[in-house]
Every structure is written in C-alpha cells, then in structure tokens.
Motif scaffolding. Structure first.
Motif, PDB file in Angstrom:
ATOM      1  N   MET A 367       0.475  -1.237   0.140  1.00 30.96           N
ATOM      2  CA  MET A 367      -0.193  -0.149   0.095  1.00 30.96           C
ATOM      3  C   MET A 367       0.836   0.810  -0.522  1.00 30.96           C
ATOM      4  N   GLN A 368       2.151   1.198   0.647  1.00 28.63           N
ATOM      5  CA  GLN A 368       2.787   2.135   0.655  1.00 28.63           C
ATOM      6  C   GLN A 368       3.377   2.378  -0.584  1.00 28.63           C
ATOM      7  N   GLY A 369       3.622   1.315  -1.145  1.00 32.65           N
ATOM      8  CA  GLY A 369       4.526   1.712  -2.869  1.00 32.65           C
ATOM      9  C   GLY A 369       3.495   2.256  -3.715  1.00 32.65           C
ATOM     10  N   GLN A 370       1.784   1.915  -3.752  1.00 32.80           N
ATOM     11  CA  GLN A 370       1.582   2.144  -4.551  1.00 32.80           C
ATOM     12  C   GLN A 370       0.675   4.224  -4.374  1.00 32.80           C
ATOM     13  N   SER A 371       1.288   4.520  -2.894  1.00 29.12           N
ATOM     14  CA  SER A 371       0.223   5.169  -2.646  1.00 29.12           C
ATOM     15  C   SER A 371       1.314   6.253  -2.954  1.00 29.12           C
ATOM     16  N   GLU A 372       3.230   5.775  -2.906  1.00 31.21           N
ATOM     17  CA  GLU A 372       3.739   6.877  -3.922  1.00 31.21           C
ATOM     18  C   GLU A 372       3.393   6.868  -5.704  1.00 31.21           C
ATOM     19  N   LEU A 373       3.453   5.801  -5.861  1.00 31.31           N
ATOM     20  CA  LEU A 373       3.077   5.729  -7.314  1.00 31.31           C
ATOM     21  C   LEU A 373       1.935   6.674  -7.606  1.00 31.31           C
ATOM     22  N   ALA A 374       0.659   7.033  -6.882  1.00 31.41           N
ATOM     23  CA  ALA A 374      -0.368   7.327  -7.512  1.00 31.41           C
ATOM     24  C   ALA A 374      -0.046   8.972  -7.024  1.00 31.41           C
ATOM     25  N   LEU A 375       0.188   9.175  -6.091  1.00 34.49           N
ATOM     26  CA  LEU A 375       1.046  10.295  -5.999  1.00 34.49           C
ATOM     27  C   LEU A 375       1.882  11.340  -7.426  1.00 34.49           C
ATOM     28  N   ALA A 376       2.676  10.534  -7.436  1.00 35.43           N
ATOM     29  CA  ALA A 376       3.279  10.880  -9.008  1.00 35.43           C
ATOM     30  C   ALA A 376       3.032  10.396 -10.027  1.00 35.43           C
ATOM     31  N   HIS A 377       1.478  10.771 -10.501  1.00 36.62           N
ATOM     32  CA  HIS A 377       1.397  10.216 -11.438  1.00 36.62           C
ATOM     33  C   HIS A 377       0.770  11.860 -11.295  1.00 36.62           C
ATOM     34  N   LEU A 378      -0.129  11.539  -9.748  1.00 35.18           N
ATOM     35  CA  LEU A 378      -1.146  12.938  -9.855  1.00 35.18           C
ATOM     36  C   LEU A 378      -0.729  14.312  -9.518  1.00 35.18           C
ATOM     37  N   LEU A 604      16.838  -6.287  -9.921  1.00 33.52           N
ATOM     38  CA  LEU A 604      15.416  -7.575 -10.145  1.00 33.52           C
ATOM     39  C   LEU A 604      15.081  -7.275  -8.539  1.00 33.52           C
ATOM     40  N   VAL A 605      13.719  -7.627  -8.540  1.00 38.40           N
ATOM     41  CA  VAL A 605      12.931  -7.318  -7.450  1.00 38.40           C
ATOM     42  C   VAL A 605      12.578  -8.961  -7.809  1.00 38.40           C
ATOM     43  N   VAL A 606      12.680  -9.504  -5.574  1.00 35.39           N
ATOM     44  CA  VAL A 606      12.418 -10.900  -5.763  1.00 35.39           C
ATOM     45  C   VAL A 606      11.534 -10.922  -4.072  1.00 35.39           C
ATOM     46  N   ASP A 607      10.627 -10.883  -4.350  1.00 35.02           N
ATOM     47  CA  ASP A 607       9.402 -11.055  -2.989  1.00 35.02           C
ATOM     48  C   ASP A 607       8.200 -11.970  -3.757  1.00 35.02           C
ATOM     49  N   ASP A 608       7.941 -13.342  -2.354  1.00 30.45           N
ATOM     50  CA  ASP A 608       6.614 -13.639  -2.355  1.00 30.45           C
ATOM     51  C   ASP A 608       5.105 -12.903  -2.919  1.00 30.45           C
ATOM     52  N   GLU A 609       4.893 -11.501  -2.089  1.00 36.99           N
ATOM     53  CA  GLU A 609       3.921 -11.222  -2.543  1.00 36.99           C
ATOM     54  C   GLU A 609       3.882 -10.621  -3.403  1.00 36.99           C
ATOM     55  N   ASP A 610       2.637 -10.514  -4.649  1.00 35.22           N
ATOM     56  CA  ASP A 610       2.485  -9.966  -5.667  1.00 35.22           C
ATOM     57  C   ASP A 610       3.051  -8.049  -5.923  1.00 35.22           C
ATOM     58  N   ALA A 617       8.380  -2.656  -7.939  1.00 33.60           N
ATOM     59  CA  ALA A 617       9.169  -2.869  -9.560  1.00 33.60           C
ATOM     60  C   ALA A 617       8.634  -0.890  -9.858  1.00 33.60           C
ATOM     61  N   GLY A 618       7.537  -0.401  -9.244  1.00 29.55           N
ATOM     62  CA  GLY A 618       6.422   0.607  -9.915  1.00 29.55           C
ATOM     63  C   GLY A 618       7.717   1.814  -9.165  1.00 29.55           C
ATOM     64  N   LEU A 619       8.248   1.792  -8.123  1.00 30.01           N
ATOM     65  CA  LEU A 619       8.816   2.781  -7.722  1.00 30.01           C
ATOM     66  C   LEU A 619      10.413   3.144  -8.730  1.00 30.01           C
ATOM     67  N   LEU A 620      10.684   2.055  -8.679  1.00 30.02           N
ATOM     68  CA  LEU A 620      11.834   1.855  -9.218  1.00 30.02           C
ATOM     69  C   LEU A 620      11.667   1.734 -10.749  1.00 30.02           C
ATOM     70  N   LYS A 706       9.966   6.182  -1.160  1.00 29.28           N
ATOM     71  CA  LYS A 706      10.630   5.580  -2.325  1.00 29.28           C
ATOM     72  C   LYS A 706      12.496   6.225  -2.127  1.00 29.28           C
ATOM     73  N   GLU A 707      12.133   7.167  -1.361  1.00 33.70           N
ATOM     74  CA  GLU A 707      13.504   7.874  -0.946  1.00 33.70           C
ATOM     75  C   GLU A 707      14.628   6.609  -0.363  1.00 33.70           C
ATOM     76  N   LYS A 708      14.414   6.096   0.828  1.00 33.33           N
ATOM     77  CA  LYS A 708      15.174   5.703   1.088  1.00 33.33           C
ATOM     78  C   LYS A 708      15.652   4.398   0.605  1.00 33.33           C
ATOM     79  N   LEU A 709      14.310   3.428  -0.296  1.00 32.65           N
ATOM     80  CA  LEU A 709      14.800   2.508  -1.270  1.00 32.65           C
ATOM     81  C   LEU A 709      15.718   3.370  -2.497  1.00 32.65           C
ATOM     82  N   TYR A 710      15.655   4.253  -2.874  1.00 35.39           N
ATOM     83  CA  TYR A 710      16.336   5.047  -4.235  1.00 35.39           C
ATOM     84  C   TYR A 710      17.665   5.067  -3.049  1.00 35.39           C
ATOM     85  N   LYS A 711      18.235   5.825  -1.295  1.00 31.26           N
ATOM     86  CA  LYS A 711      19.369   5.830  -1.230  1.00 31.26           C
ATOM     87  C   LYS A 711      19.993   4.719  -0.548  1.00 31.26           C
TER      88      LYS A 711
END
Length: 715
Positions: A367-378, A604-610, A617-620, A706-711
């Motif tokens: 949900m965190q990633g999806q909300s950041e993606l939504a904000l990035a496109h709004l 490469l993104v590896v996680d058992d949760e789709d 993947a969207g944030l990257l 996303k900032e923590k991921l990029y860093k």
C-alpha cells in the motif's frame, strides 16, 4: 526464740513444705497458691506474671478463689493495689478498708474484699517479673495479714525464678514452633516474633527492622508490637539512623540505654510523646556476618545493666535473622520469577510479532508503494492528491505502530551500538519533546558531570528516553508535577543484577544509569508486573506499546531495567547501559560513506507477495530502471541465468522455502559482487541466518519510502 523466728515457724506450720519441695514450674506456683489460701484463710490468692513492665497488664499463672482454681487469664491492673506492688517493687499490706483505698477496683467492691497483702516477684536481673497476692472478705487482722505477707516474701525468690523459667520455656517453645503455619509469610512471622519479644522481655514496645540496600542511611520497620498490640501504623516505614539509638547497632554490637533515653536522644520526639526512657537494640546478621537488620526494645521504665545477658536475647536474634534471610530469599525468588515471566512473555510475543509482522508489513509495503506511485502520477492540485497523501500518512502511522510492537519483542530493528555520551543523547532527545506533549509539567535535568560513555544505539536510546518521559508526564495526570531525568555513573554486581526486572545478560561491573522519575500517583505491585505487557495500559485511549518497546530496546542492548513505584509515591524507572572507554567516543566518528557505485539500470525484485513486487517495481521504474520480478528463489535464479547480469537486486528476507539470505548467496555465486538490498518486516541478521559473509548488506524495514529505497540501492 525471737519474733522473727516465731513468724517463720508460724509460716511453716501453715504451709506444707514437703509438698512444695517436690513441685516445680506451674505446679509449684499452684501448690503455693492452694496452701496460702488454705493456711491463711484467704478467699483469693493469685500468682501473676507481668504482661508488660509498666504493670498495667498481668497474667495469672496460678490461682485459688473460694476453693477453686481459676486457670490462666489476663487482667488490667489499673486502679488495683497489685499495680502499686509491681510499680513500687515493694510489698503492700492492708488488714482492712482496702475498698476505700482503691475505690476503682471493681472486683474488690463486687466481691466485698476488705483485706489485702501483695509481694513483688523479681527475676534474676532484679526486675519485677510479677507478684503473689492474697485477699480476704472478712478483715483478717494485722497479725494474720503480716504473717501471710512474710510467707509470700519468704517464697518470693523461688516464685520469681519459677515465673522466669515458665516465661523462658514458653518463649523457647514459641521460637521452636516457628511460624504458626508452614505457609506463613516471613513478614507475618516477624510480626509474631515482635509480639513474643514484647511479651518475653515485658517491655512497652518491640520492633524488628531490616537494612535497606538502596538507602543505607535508613532502615525499614517490618514489625512492631506496642503494649501487647500490633502497631500497624509503625510498620513499613523508612526511618533514619541519624540521631537514633539504632545508629549504634551499625557497629555490629548490642546497644543498651538503661535510662535517660530522652535526654540522650533529644531529636526523637516519639520518645517524649510515649514516655520511653530506656532502649536495647540487637543487630541481626546473616551467615556471612553481614548486618541485615536489628530488633529493638523500648520501655517506659528502667532496664537493668544485666539486661543484655538474658539467654533469650541470642535465641530471639537468631530467629529474627532467620526470618529476615527467608524474607530476602523470597524477595529474590519473586524477582527471579517475575524476570522469568517477562522473558517468557517476550519470547512468546516475539514469535507472535514475527508472524504478524511479515504478513502485515507486506500489506503495508504494497500500500505504501502504491500510494507513492499514485502521488507521483497526480498533479499537486488534483482533488484526489490530498486524500492519497492522507492514506500515505495513515500507512506511516501504521508502520510506526508495528515498529513499537516489534520493539517489544526485539527492540525494533537490531541495534547498532556505538560509543555514545549519554548526557548528549539526553539533551538532544529532550530538545525534541514538543511543549504541548509536556502538558504543563516541569522536566528537570540532573545530569552527572563530565561524559558518561556507554555502548548504545543513539536512535533507540533516544526513543527509550522519549517514551519514558512521555509516560511519566501522563502518569502525573492533570495539574502540576515534575519529571526528573538523571544520569549517573554506577556499578552492578551479581546480586544487584538479580534484583533487576531485566538485565541478567548485562555484564557485571561499571555501567551508566539513566533515571526517569515522576511525582505521579505511583503504581501497586500488580500494576508494575504488567506495565511491560503489550496492549496493557491504564490510560484512556492508550495503546499499551510504549513501555513494551522500552523493554525490547533495553533487552536488545543487553542493558538493565529497574522500576521503583509505590501507590501515592510516584514512580522511578532506571535504565543501565554497559560502559565503554571515553577514547572510543572520539574514535567513533561518523562512518565513512561507502564508495558510490554506478546507478543501477536493470534491477531484479524478489518477493513472494505480488503486491509488494509490483509496488517496488513501480517505484524503481519512476527512477528510470528496467525491472525484472521473481516470486522466490527458483524464479530469481532462473531470471539471473536467462537475463543477467543485473545492476542490483531488491530481495525479501522472509520467503517460503529458501529465504532472502540464501537467495542472495546463490545469486552472488552466479554473479559475484551483485549489489543488493534486503527488505523485511521482521529483520534478522545474515550471521543469524548462517551467512556471515553477507553481513554488510543493507536492510530496509517494510514499509519504506521511495527515497529510502533509492538511497539504499543507488548509494
């Protein structure tokens, strides 16, 4: 034959000396009472022992009244001639008109007693132990009364000795029996012993006290008997040694003040208020010869110089010391049980937290990633942008709540301790407390001078202090109050560590202490035992995770924790951290930034949760990366072999089957030096997983921005 010889012969004729010679103890006292009544025509004869020395309470051990034995009983001697006998330590003889002389003696008036003779009985030390007395309804005449008094005086030494033996035997029997019930607590046994001390030594007041390890200048009164009654008001009180006769016991020797107590200790107002004039104290020691407490006897009459030589003193001291040691052992056992219970709760809830954290944080991460993606496109002015921003904020609050729960089980993420100055952490943390959070309370600093260097994670230590201060502010409630934050150099030995709620893994020796105390209403023992349970709270609207997280943090630091709280007296929390040398602080500057790698393009993104895979993947992709997604070990290995090499990998630590650390280890066998970041809702180190060679890989706590991921990935 002179007059005294005639009197002695008359007494002998009236008493059967052969029968008396063959009796002892209570039998002798009763035989003497029977013969005195028969030989001198007395309607009432009693042999009585003093209940307490001031002579107001007497216990009849032998009696004869109108030809019958009355058995044992106690009575109040006030207003009767027997009180004057024991107080004056001299015979009282009244051939007639005793009712007029003692109009308050209801028994004499009711039974129409007119003649009386009483003689005091003394113990080996010369103190009055009781009396023998005779009374007549018909006036016996001066000669008979004098003859009876002479007979009583002749046998007074033997009667006094028999009373002393009876009292000593009763005391020894009571001491040998020990507590009235096997399950009786040490405190109840000490109260029983205080009553025995007061009774055996016939003093006004007796109390038993223990030394207090945390306050050596004071002692705690555990049991008190005043005038034959339990004095509950005098128990469980901390009393200072300074200015008190008990201070002399600290030298390890008994201390006697036979008289003049008030003049010698003028600061003790209680002595004047209660009319106490003499004192005897006996130190109590454990098997190692260490003083653990004392008992004291106080009286409103003089104590003889031979008082300390009484054989019962040592017996009573041994018994009192035994009960104090039993109390101390039971206290240690309760502390150990409490610590074990807390440890088991931590282990059980740690397992529960680990299970919940992985699933819940996966949801939060998606949900965190999806909300950041939504904000990035709004656009910023889009009507939905504010709502999505509110969702993102709610997700961050949820993440903080989960970190508190994890903090209980394992102190949140594993701490990264370094050499820190505790005083600096205190100042920096309290500067961050918003004024509105203090609710008008005063927060006072009492810091040790100089640097207090300890090994700790500064962020987690700050979190611990912040939570402890906010908890103290809430404990005070509405109105004014003070929260004091103190730091001290300290040292903990093995025994001191056993008394801690947490701290058995803490190394013995020097440490630094962080103390937070408040002026609130305090807590009872049952509440203290539960305050570190997750979700336990006494505050309306509280979540009950703050102190649970504190427990996790101090445990993960291998530190110590103690709580001192009593209802109506506020609370004190003490946190102990292992010390390190001050030189380590200077050496422990900011770590050098790792060498920057080239910006990753194929990840490469590896996680058992789709949902997590798609969110990461969207944030990257927002960063311009090409992303390949794999749902576990086998898929990741297949993608690397088919589409590799990759510029980086983001791997979930906890996956079914082969976990993240094993996955990364295998991927690096195929592509050595693969740049990777681990993500987890409940992290554990590579070394714990059995891959110490991966120990330097950075770990991101789910959910992350996303900032923590990029860093982490593009450093």
């Amino acid at each position: 034959m002179d007059a005294s010889g005639d009197a002695a012969l008359g007494e002998s004729c009236r008493l059967d000396l052969e029968e008396l010679a063959g009796a002892s103890g209570a039998g002798f006292c009763q035989a003497f009472a029977d013969q005195l009544a028969q030989g001198f025509g007395a309607d009432l004869v009693t042999v009585s022992a003093l209940r307490i020395r001031q002579g107001e309470h007497l216990k009849v051990v032998a009696s004869r009244f109108d030809g019958m034995q009355l058995g044992d009983f106690e009575y109040d001697a006030r207003g009767a001639p027997c009180r004057d006998v024991v107080l004056g330590a001299a015979p009282q003889v009244f051939p007639d008109r005793v009712q007029q002389l003692y109009p308050e003696d209801a028994m004499f008036i009711e039974e129409n007693i007119n003649g009386y003779a009483g003689v005091p009985l003394t113990d080996a030390a010369g103190g009055v132990a009781g009396l023998v007395q005779a009374a007549w309804r018909q006036p016996p005449g001066a000669a008979l009364t004098a003859e009876a008094a002479a007979a009583m005086q002749r046998f007074a030494p033997r009667l006094g000795a028999e009373l002393a033996r009876l009292q000593e035997a009763a005391a020894l029997a009571a001491l040998a029996r020990g507590p009235e019930a096997a399950s009786q607590s040490p405190l109840a046994a000490l109260r029983q012993l205080a009553a025995q001390l007061q009774s055996v030594f016939r003093v006004r007041k007796a109390f038993i006290a223990e030394c207090t390890a945390d306050r050596p200048a004071r002692f705690r009164v555990l049991a008190c008997c005043d005038g034959g009654q339990d004095a509950a008001a005098g128990e469980d009180r901390l009393m200072p040694y300074v200015g008190a006769p008990c201070a002399f016991l600290c030298e390890g020797e008994p201390f006697l003040v036979p008289k003049g107590l008030q003049e010698r200790f003028p600061a003790q107002e209680l002595f004047r208020a209660q009319g106490l004039v003499s004192y005897f104290g006996m130190p109590l020691q454990d098997a190692n010869g260490q003083m653990i407490g004392h008992f004291a006897l106080l009286h409103d009459g003089e104590m003889t110089a031979g008082f300390p030589d009484n054989s019962l003193i040592g017996v009573c001291a041994a018994r009192a010391a035994q009960e104090l040691c039993r109390r101390r052992a039971e206290r240690r056992r309760r502390q150990a049980e409490q610590a074990l219970l807390l440890r088991r709760k931590a282990e059980s809830l740690g397992l529960l937290a680990g299970t919940i954290a992985h699933e819940f944080n996966n949801l939060l991460a998606g949900m965190q990633g999806q909300s950041e993606l939504a904000l990035a496109h709004l656009e910023a002015a889009h009507p939905a942008a504010a709502d999505v921003q509110a969702v993102k904020a709610g997700l961050q609050d949820s993440a903080r709540l989960m970190r508190q729960l994890l903090g209980y089980a394992r102190g949140g993420v594993p701490p990264q301790p370094e050499a820190c100055n505790l005083n600096r952490i205190v100042r920096e943390t309290l500067a961050l407390v918003p004024p509105e959070c203090k609710l008008g309370k005063a927060v006072v600093l009492d810091l040790e001078t100089g640097e207090l260097t300890a090994r700790m994670d500064p962020a987690q230590a700050g979190q611990l202090l912040m939570q402890a201060v906010l908890n103290a502010v809430e404990a005070i409630g509405p109105g004014a109050g003070t929260v004091t934050v103190a730091t001290r150099r300290s040292s903990l030995g093995t025994a001191a560590r056993r008394r801690l709620l947490a701290g058995r893994r803490m190394p013995a020796g020097p440490c630094v202490m962080l103390e937070v105390r408040d002026t609130g209403s305090g807590m009872g023992r049952d509440t203290v035992a539960r305050i570190f349970d997750p979700f336990f709270t006494t505050k309306p609207g509280g979540r009950g995770l703050g102190l649970a997280a504190v427990m996790g943090i101090i445990s993960s630091h291998r530190g110590g924790l103690a709580v001192d709280s009593r209802e109506g007296a506020g609370s004190t929390f003490r946190f102990y951290f292992p010390v390190c040398e001050a030189a380590a602080v200077q050496a422990a500057g900011p770590a050098e930034a790792p060498p920057r790698k080239g910006q990753a393009h194929r990840i490469l993104v590896v996680d058992d949760e789709d949902t997590v895979r798609r969110a990461v993947a969207g944030l990257l992709r927002l960063r311009g990366c090409e992303v390949a997604k794999a749902d576990g070990y086998d898929a990741a290995l297949a993608l690397l072999q088919a589409q590799g090499p990759f510029d980086g990998a983001v791997i979930d630590m906890s996956m079914p089957g082969r976990g993240g650390w094993e996955t990364l280890s295998r991927l690096r066998q195929v592509q050595p030096g693969l740049n990777a970041v681990m993500m987890s809702g409940f992290a554990f180190s590579a070394a714990q997983a059995g891959y110490p060679e991966l120990d330097g890989v950075q770990v991101l706590d789910k959910p992350f921005t996303k900032e923590k991921l990029y860093k982490a990935l593009f450093r």
